[in-house]
Design an enzyme around this catalytic site. Structure first.
Site, PDB file in Angstrom:
ATOM      1  N   SER A 175     -53.636  44.649 -21.208  1.00 43.41           N
ATOM      2  CA  SER A 175     -52.265  44.337 -21.609  1.00 43.41           C
ATOM      3  C   SER A 175     -52.183  44.312 -23.132  1.00 43.41           C
ATOM      4  CB  SER A 175     -51.835  42.995 -21.002  1.00 43.41           C
ATOM      5  OG  SER A 175     -50.471  42.748 -21.285  1.00 43.41           O
TER       6      SER A 175
ATOM      7  N   TYR B 165     -42.557  49.220 -22.700  1.00 42.34           N
ATOM      8  CA  TYR B 165     -43.989  48.922 -22.818  1.00 42.34           C
ATOM      9  C   TYR B 165     -44.238  47.428 -22.570  1.00 42.34           C
ATOM     10  CZ  TYR B 165     -48.557  48.783 -25.270  1.00 42.34           C
ATOM     11  OH  TYR B 165     -49.873  48.622 -25.627  1.00 42.34           O
TER      12      TYR B 165
ATOM     13  N   LYS C 211     -46.473  45.863 -19.605  1.00 41.51           N
ATOM     14  CA  LYS C 211     -47.688  45.122 -19.962  1.00 41.51           C
ATOM     15  C   LYS C 211     -47.630  43.681 -19.445  1.00 41.51           C
ATOM     16  CE  LYS C 211     -50.387  48.034 -22.185  1.00 41.51           C
ATOM     17  NZ  LYS C 211     -51.601  48.516 -21.473  1.00 41.51           N
TER      18      LYS C 211
HETATM   19  N1  LIG Z   1     -54.417  49.856 -30.162  1.00 45.65           N
HETATM   20  C1  LIG Z   1     -53.771  48.709 -30.087  1.00 45.65           C
HETATM   21  O1  LIG Z   1     -53.472  48.056 -31.099  1.00 45.65           O
HETATM   22  C2  LIG Z   1     -53.370  48.139 -28.745  1.00 45.65           C
HETATM   23  C3  LIG Z   1     -52.657  46.943 -28.723  1.00 45.65           C
HETATM   24  C4  LIG Z   1     -52.307  46.388 -27.513  1.00 45.65           C
HETATM   25  C5  LIG Z   1     -52.677  47.002 -26.338  1.00 45.65           C
HETATM   26  N2  LIG Z   1     -53.355  48.183 -26.390  1.00 45.65           N
HETATM   27  C6  LIG Z   1     -53.713  48.789 -25.117  1.00 45.65           C
HETATM   28  O2  LIG Z   1     -55.070  49.177 -25.142  1.00 45.65           O
HETATM   29  C7  LIG Z   1     -55.273  50.279 -24.255  1.00 45.65           C
HETATM   30  C8  LIG Z   1     -55.994  51.403 -24.963  1.00 45.65           C
HETATM   31  O3  LIG Z   1     -55.131  51.993 -25.939  1.00 45.65           O
HETATM   32  P1  LIG Z   1     -55.680  52.626 -27.297  1.00 45.65           P
HETATM   33  O4  LIG Z   1     -55.144  51.825 -28.400  1.00 45.65           O
HETATM   34  O5  LIG Z   1     -57.162  52.830 -27.188  1.00 45.65           O
HETATM   35  O6  LIG Z   1     -54.904  54.004 -27.326  1.00 45.65           O
HETATM   36  P2  LIG Z   1     -55.457  55.502 -27.293  1.00 45.65           P
HETATM   37  O7  LIG Z   1     -54.264  56.371 -27.476  1.00 45.65           O
HETATM   38  O8  LIG Z   1     -56.594  55.654 -28.235  1.00 45.65           O
HETATM   39  O9  LIG Z   1     -56.031  55.615 -25.809  1.00 45.65           O
HETATM   40  C9  LIG Z   1     -55.201  55.707 -24.681  1.00 45.65           C
HETATM   41  C10 LIG Z   1     -55.688  56.879 -23.847  1.00 45.65           C
HETATM   42  O10 LIG Z   1     -54.867  57.009 -22.678  1.00 45.65           O
HETATM   43  C11 LIG Z   1     -54.752  58.393 -22.383  1.00 45.65           C
HETATM   44  N3  LIG Z   1     -53.584  58.660 -21.573  1.00 45.65           N
HETATM   45  C12 LIG Z   1     -52.272  58.617 -21.964  1.00 45.65           C
HETATM   46  N4  LIG Z   1     -51.482  58.986 -20.965  1.00 45.65           N
HETATM   47  C13 LIG Z   1     -52.284  59.283 -19.892  1.00 45.65           C
HETATM   48  C14 LIG Z   1     -52.040  59.738 -18.570  1.00 45.65           C
HETATM   49  N5  LIG Z   1     -50.813  59.964 -18.124  1.00 45.65           N
HETATM   50  N6  LIG Z   1     -53.111  59.929 -17.757  1.00 45.65           N
HETATM   51  C15 LIG Z   1     -54.368  59.706 -18.197  1.00 45.65           C
HETATM   52  N7  LIG Z   1     -54.665  59.282 -19.452  1.00 45.65           N
HETATM   53  C16 LIG Z   1     -53.626  59.067 -20.280  1.00 45.65           C
HETATM   54  C17 LIG Z   1     -54.626  59.039 -23.761  1.00 45.65           C
HETATM   55  O11 LIG Z   1     -54.934  60.413 -23.726  1.00 45.65           O
HETATM   56  C18 LIG Z   1     -55.594  58.212 -24.607  1.00 45.65           C
HETATM   57  O12 LIG Z   1     -56.880  58.801 -24.699  1.00 45.65           O
HETATM   58  C19 LIG Z   1     -53.883  50.677 -23.749  1.00 45.65           C
HETATM   59  O13 LIG Z   1     -53.639  50.115 -22.480  1.00 45.65           O
HETATM   60  C20 LIG Z   1     -52.952  50.063 -24.789  1.00 45.65           C
HETATM   61  O14 LIG Z   1     -51.675  49.823 -24.289  1.00 45.65           O
HETATM   62  C21 LIG Z   1     -53.726  48.760 -27.552  1.00 45.65           C
END
Ligand SMILES: NC(=O)c1ccc[n+]([C@@H]2O[C@H](COP(=O)([O-])OP(=O)(O)OC[C@H]3O[C@@H](n4cnc5c(N)ncnc54)[C@H](O)[C@@H]3O)[C@@H](O)[C@H]2O)c1
Length: 259
Positions: A131, A145, A149
């Site tokens: 989340s 989003y 989440k």
């Molecule tokens: N980066 C942050 O600051 C942050 C903050 C809060 C939550 N999150 C959560 O952490 C998790 C990881 O995100 P991240 O920051 O590493 O982003 P990221 O973009 O690096 O990784 C997300 C991955 O999901 C893949 N993806 C997207 N749509 C898809 C689909 N339809 N089918 C299969 N794969 C798909 C993308 O290709 C990507 O590689 C997510 O759930 C995100 O919501 C991240």
């Protein structure tokens, strides 16, 4: 990476990846086939076990195929699911795709994998749903989003209540704050995902990221974003037997933000 993070990474056998370094056989699922193969190759190249099964999680048939392949790779068993796939497409309202990817996909994946979870084999089983502070606290401009989440928290708690008794399945939510990934890269870097032929820009405008002006990251007590190693370490920690009595919880990995 700071020295202390490098130390932790080395202890955790980071070259193989944090989970594979601890002996996990990893199924890498991502819509980006090149990225998924690259990760799986790196894990294998460093002596770990991994296979890439790339595709779009919004496609129901793929969820079936993914769970089938995961069970095959795991010798008929699946022990851990990390529901992580994401991209952001901010808007004040609408954009169903974001709700589908962040809430419906985790639900469908867990439903598909259900035959492998409430089992009587005595082995640990874990669901880790990812989340965000947006889901826990709301975030203006991210209604789709944030809503999705928030939903995974309910999913997590229900799994913990339904599959904990008698089966020992643990489920927890890891909610990230600001982690340095593609999702939070400078919007000016202009990375995109393509949805139905439309290019969706990813990232956050640089000015917005360092909220606070004079003091960068003033809303984060640790005054910095988290690294991907720190993010994955939290997932490993919650999935590991060291957390064997933690279930149904939402663990904020935020550097102290939103206390
Ligand atoms: N980066 C942050 O600051 C942050 C903050 C809060 C939550 N999150 C959560 O952490 C998790 C990881 O995100 P991240 O920051 O590493 O982003 P990221 O973009 O690096 O990784 C997300 C991955 O999901 C893949 N993806 C997207 N749509 C898809 C689909 N339809 N089918 C299969 N794969 C798909 C993308 O290709 C990507 O590689 C997510 O759930 C995100 O919501 C991240």
């Amino acid at each position: 990476m700071s020295d202390s993070i490098k130390q932790i990474a080395n202890q955790l056998n980071y070259p193989k990846g944090l989970l594979a370094g601890q002996g996990a056989r990893v199924i890498v699922s991502d819509i980006d086939a090149a990225k998924a193969s690259d990760v799986a190759n790196k894990i294998r190249g460093n002596g770990g076990e991994a296979v890439a099964v790339p595709e779009d999680l919004l496609r129901d048939e793929y969820i079936k195929e993914l769970v089938g392949k995961a069970a095959e790779f795991g010798g008929g068993k699946i022990h851990i699911i990390v529901n992580n796939a994401s991209f952001t497409w901010d808007a004040v309202i609408h954009k169903d795709t974001i709700v589908a990817l962040h809430a419906t996909v985790p639900f469908k994946l867990v439903r598909e994998a259900a035959p492998y979870f409430p089992t009587k084999d005595g082995e640990p089983r874990n669901i880790v749903n990812i989340s965000s502070t947006s889901g826990l606290h709301g975030n203006a401009g991210q209604i789709n989003y944030a809503m999705a989440k928030a939903r995974v928290v309910g999913l997590t708690k229900t799994i913990a209540k339904e599959w904990g008794p008698g089966f020992g399945v643990r489920a927890n939510t890891v909610a990230f704050g600001h982690i340095e990934t593609r999702l939070t890269a400078n919007k000016e870097a202009r990375t995109f995902v393509e949805v139905d032929g439309q290019k969706i820009p990813l990232g956050i405008p640089e000015k917005q990221k360092k909220a606070g002006g004079v003091v960068p990251y003033v809303d984060i007590p640790l005054r910095r974003p988290g690294s991907t190693t720190e993010a994955v370490s939290a997932i490993l920690a919650i999935a590991s037997p060291l957390s064997s009595y933690i279930s149904g919880q939402t663990i904020s990995v935020t550097g102290g933000r939103n206390m």
